[in-house]
Design a protein around this motif. Structure first.
Motif, PDB file in Angstrom:
ATOM      1  N   TRP A  30       0.768  -1.288   0.066  1.00  0.00           N
ATOM      2  CA  TRP A  30       0.022  -0.015   0.027  1.00  0.00           C
ATOM      3  C   TRP A  30       1.026   1.172  -0.057  1.00  0.00           C
ATOM      4  O   TRP A  30       1.943   1.085   0.449  1.00  0.00           O
ATOM      5  CB  TRP A  30      -0.896  -0.066   1.264  1.00  0.00           C
ATOM      6  N   ASP A  31       0.515   2.504  -0.445  1.00  0.00           N
ATOM      7  CA  ASP A  31       1.101   3.608  -0.312  1.00  0.00           C
ATOM      8  C   ASP A  31       0.884   4.190   0.843  1.00  0.00           C
ATOM      9  O   ASP A  31       0.078   4.120   1.661  1.00  0.00           O
ATOM     10  CB  ASP A  31       0.289   4.575  -1.369  1.00  0.00           C
ATOM     11  N   ASP A  32       2.262   4.968   1.221  1.00  0.00           N
ATOM     12  CA  ASP A  32       2.329   5.740   2.426  1.00  0.00           C
ATOM     13  C   ASP A  32       1.282   6.911   2.151  1.00  0.00           C
ATOM     14  O   ASP A  32       1.259   7.717   1.427  1.00  0.00           O
ATOM     15  CB  ASP A  32       3.633   6.160   2.484  1.00  0.00           C
ATOM     16  N   ASP A  33       0.457   6.963   3.284  1.00  0.00           N
ATOM     17  CA  ASP A  33      -0.451   7.945   3.372  1.00  0.00           C
ATOM     18  C   ASP A  33      -0.157   8.856   4.714  1.00  0.00           C
ATOM     19  O   ASP A  33      -1.126   9.707   5.284  1.00  0.00           O
ATOM     20  CB  ASP A  33      -1.924   7.552   3.301  1.00  0.00           C
ATOM     21  N   GLY A  34       1.054   8.886   5.110  1.00  0.00           N
ATOM     22  CA  GLY A  34       1.182   9.563   6.235  1.00  0.00           C
ATOM     23  C   GLY A  34       0.491   9.292   7.787  1.00  0.00           C
ATOM     24  O   GLY A  34       0.341  10.233   8.494  1.00  0.00           O
ATOM     25  N   GLN A  35       0.481   7.986   7.791  1.00  0.00           N
ATOM     26  CA  GLN A  35      -0.215   7.312   8.948  1.00  0.00           C
ATOM     27  C   GLN A  35      -1.783   7.948   9.068  1.00  0.00           C
ATOM     28  O   GLN A  35      -2.435   8.053  10.247  1.00  0.00           O
ATOM     29  CB  GLN A  35       0.540   7.969  10.299  1.00  0.00           C
ATOM     30  N   ARG A  36      -2.507   8.369   8.104  1.00  0.00           N
ATOM     31  CA  ARG A  36      -3.811   8.970   8.197  1.00  0.00           C
ATOM     32  C   ARG A  36      -4.707   7.584   8.538  1.00  0.00           C
ATOM     33  O   ARG A  36      -5.584   7.855   9.353  1.00  0.00           O
ATOM     34  CB  ARG A  36      -4.467   9.504   6.988  1.00  0.00           C
ATOM     35  N   THR A  37      -4.302   6.477   7.992  1.00  0.00           N
ATOM     36  CA  THR A  37      -5.179   5.103   8.322  1.00  0.00           C
ATOM     37  C   THR A  37      -4.009   4.210   8.906  1.00  0.00           C
ATOM     38  O   THR A  37      -2.770   3.941   8.597  1.00  0.00           O
ATOM     39  CB  THR A  37      -5.684   4.563   6.906  1.00  0.00           C
ATOM     40  N   SER A  38      -4.243   3.460   9.936  1.00  0.00           N
ATOM     41  CA  SER A  38      -3.609   2.840  10.613  1.00  0.00           C
ATOM     42  C   SER A  38      -3.213   1.303   9.808  1.00  0.00           C
ATOM     43  O   SER A  38      -3.854   1.008   9.042  1.00  0.00           O
ATOM     44  CB  SER A  38      -4.350   2.223  12.057  1.00  0.00           C
ATOM     45  N   SER A  39      -2.319   0.981  10.161  1.00  0.00           N
ATOM     46  CA  SER A  39      -1.819  -0.523   9.305  1.00  0.00           C
ATOM     47  C   SER A  39      -2.598  -1.716   9.434  1.00  0.00           C
ATOM     48  O   SER A  39      -2.909  -2.262   8.546  1.00  0.00           O
ATOM     49  CB  SER A  39      -0.227  -0.939   9.877  1.00  0.00           C
ATOM     50  N   ALA A  40      -3.205  -1.643  10.608  1.00  0.00           N
ATOM     51  CA  ALA A  40      -4.497  -2.708  10.693  1.00  0.00           C
ATOM     52  C   ALA A  40      -5.224  -2.642   9.930  1.00  0.00           C
ATOM     53  O   ALA A  40      -6.012  -3.566   9.463  1.00  0.00           O
ATOM     54  CB  ALA A  40      -4.690  -2.736  12.545  1.00  0.00           C
ATOM     55  N   VAL A  41      -6.041  -1.374   9.774  1.00  0.00           N
ATOM     56  CA  VAL A  41      -7.126  -0.927   8.954  1.00  0.00           C
ATOM     57  C   VAL A  41      -6.647  -1.369   7.486  1.00  0.00           C
ATOM     58  O   VAL A  41      -7.421  -1.880   6.716  1.00  0.00           O
ATOM     59  CB  VAL A  41      -7.590   0.294   9.313  1.00  0.00           C
ATOM     60  N   LYS A  42      -5.431  -0.630   7.067  1.00  0.00           N
ATOM     61  CA  LYS A  42      -4.920  -0.969   5.984  1.00  0.00           C
ATOM     62  C   LYS A  42      -4.945  -2.564   5.311  1.00  0.00           C
ATOM     63  O   LYS A  42      -5.429  -2.999   4.274  1.00  0.00           O
ATOM     64  CB  LYS A  42      -3.729  -0.483   5.454  1.00  0.00           C
ATOM     65  N   ARG A  43      -4.307  -3.263   6.477  1.00  0.00           N
ATOM     66  CA  ARG A  43      -4.461  -4.638   6.082  1.00  0.00           C
ATOM     67  C   ARG A  43      -5.604  -5.297   5.909  1.00  0.00           C
ATOM     68  O   ARG A  43      -6.089  -6.264   5.032  1.00  0.00           O
ATOM     69  CB  ARG A  43      -3.520  -5.285   7.281  1.00  0.00           C
ATOM     70  N   ARG A  44      -6.829  -4.993   6.772  1.00  0.00           N
ATOM     71  CA  ARG A  44      -7.953  -5.454   6.656  1.00  0.00           C
ATOM     72  C   ARG A  44      -8.683  -5.266   5.317  1.00  0.00           C
ATOM     73  O   ARG A  44      -9.071  -6.173   4.692  1.00  0.00           O
ATOM     74  CB  ARG A  44      -8.817  -4.893   8.093  1.00  0.00           C
ATOM     75  N   LEU A  45      -8.664  -3.751   5.033  1.00  0.00           N
ATOM     76  CA  LEU A  45      -9.062  -3.558   3.744  1.00  0.00           C
ATOM     77  C   LEU A  45      -8.546  -4.259   2.559  1.00  0.00           C
ATOM     78  O   LEU A  45      -9.420  -5.105   1.465  1.00  0.00           O
ATOM     79  CB  LEU A  45      -8.819  -1.974   3.420  1.00  0.00           C
ATOM     80  N   GLN A  46      -7.178  -4.456   2.527  1.00  0.00           N
ATOM     81  CA  GLN A  46      -6.629  -5.266   1.593  1.00  0.00           C
ATOM     82  C   GLN A  46      -6.896  -6.689   1.663  1.00  0.00           C
ATOM     83  O   GLN A  46      -7.298  -7.277   0.665  1.00  0.00           O
ATOM     84  CB  GLN A  46      -4.957  -5.187   1.766  1.00  0.00           C
ATOM     85  N   THR A  47      -6.865  -7.226   2.620  1.00  0.00           N
ATOM     86  CA  THR A  47      -7.478  -8.670   2.827  1.00  0.00           C
ATOM     87  C   THR A  47      -8.958  -9.134   2.449  1.00  0.00           C
ATOM     88  O   THR A  47      -9.164  -9.750   1.512  1.00  0.00           O
ATOM     89  CB  THR A  47      -7.363  -9.363   4.290  1.00  0.00           C
ATOM     90  N   LEU A  48      -9.707  -7.941   3.037  1.00  0.00           N
ATOM     91  CA  LEU A  48     -11.208  -8.150   2.497  1.00  0.00           C
ATOM     92  C   LEU A  48     -11.462  -7.885   0.915  1.00  0.00           C
ATOM     93  O   LEU A  48     -12.045  -8.725   0.212  1.00  0.00           O
ATOM     94  CB  LEU A  48     -12.148  -7.192   3.064  1.00  0.00           C
ATOM     95  N   PHE A  49     -10.488  -6.905   0.371  1.00  0.00           N
ATOM     96  CA  PHE A  49     -10.759  -6.678  -1.207  1.00  0.00           C
ATOM     97  C   PHE A  49     -10.281  -8.106  -1.800  1.00  0.00           C
ATOM     98  O   PHE A  49     -11.030  -8.572  -2.804  1.00  0.00           O
ATOM     99  CB  PHE A  49      -9.889  -5.647  -1.468  1.00  0.00           C
ATOM    100  N   PHE A  50      -9.050  -8.683  -1.447  1.00  0.00           N
ATOM    101  CA  PHE A  50      -8.610  -9.821  -2.368  1.00  0.00           C
ATOM    102  C   PHE A  50      -9.538 -11.154  -2.124  1.00  0.00           C
ATOM    103  O   PHE A  50      -9.577 -12.101  -2.799  1.00  0.00           O
ATOM    104  CB  PHE A  50      -7.270  -9.958  -1.908  1.00  0.00           C
ATOM    105  N   GLN A  51     -10.271 -11.196  -0.781  1.00  0.00           N
ATOM    106  CA  GLN A  51     -11.192 -12.253  -0.667  1.00  0.00           C
ATOM    107  C   GLN A  51     -12.578 -11.761  -1.241  1.00  0.00           C
ATOM    108  O   GLN A  51     -13.417 -12.641  -1.330  1.00  0.00           O
ATOM    109  CB  GLN A  51     -11.618 -12.216   0.738  1.00  0.00           C
ATOM    110  N   GLY A  52     -12.753 -10.838  -2.007  1.00  0.00           N
ATOM    111  CA  GLY A  52     -13.938 -10.546  -2.912  1.00  0.00           C
ATOM    112  C   GLY A  52     -15.028 -10.046  -2.064  1.00  0.00           C
ATOM    113  O   GLY A  52     -16.002 -10.095  -2.435  1.00  0.00           O
ATOM    114  N   ASP A  53     -14.906  -9.393  -0.743  1.00  0.00           N
ATOM    115  CA  ASP A  53     -15.778  -8.806  -0.180  1.00  0.00           C
ATOM    116  C   ASP A  53     -16.641  -7.685  -0.806  1.00  0.00           C
ATOM    117  O   ASP A  53     -15.760  -6.759  -1.131  1.00  0.00           O
ATOM    118  CB  ASP A  53     -15.248  -8.398   1.307  1.00  0.00           C
TER     119      ASP A  53
END
Length: 102
Positions: A30-53
């Motif tokens: 993921w791109d660096d967003d200056g810590q606007r979004t936490s790594s845990a949230v980024k990881r969750r979004l990424q995982t859900l996207f690739f799972q087809g949520d």
């Protein structure tokens, strides 16, 4: 479908989803967003996207740098912005061949 034809079909702003759900690919960062979004949230979004949520909305991002655009194209990657209903977002790398218009 070649990269040129496909890139026209999935131009910047096109809503996309994964064609074949599965695990997060190793190349997907993921791109660096200056810590606007936490790594845990980024990881969750990424995982859900690739799972087809279907709750995660994704769209192709315009890359202004022609050099970066060509580098991504040669690797078969595109940048995709993921957004959840709460408004959190992250820009990730995804494999072009595994995306389809939503």
């Amino acid at each position: 479908m070649g990269h040129f034809a496909a890139s026209r079909a999935l131009g910047a702003g096109t809503r996309v989803r994964v064609r074949r759900p599965g695990a997060v690919p190793q190349f997907s960062t993921w791109d660096d967003d200056g810590q606007r979004t936490s790594s845990a949230v980024k990881r969750r979004l990424q995982t859900l996207f690739f799972q087809g949520d279907k709750r995660v909305h994704a769209s192709v991002v315009y890359v202004a740098s022609e050099a970066l655009r060509e580098r991504l194209k040669s690797k078969g990657h595109v940048k995709v912005e993921l957004r959840d209903p709460a408004g959190s977002s992250v820009v990730i790398l995804a494999e072009f061949e595994n995306l389809t218009a939503a």
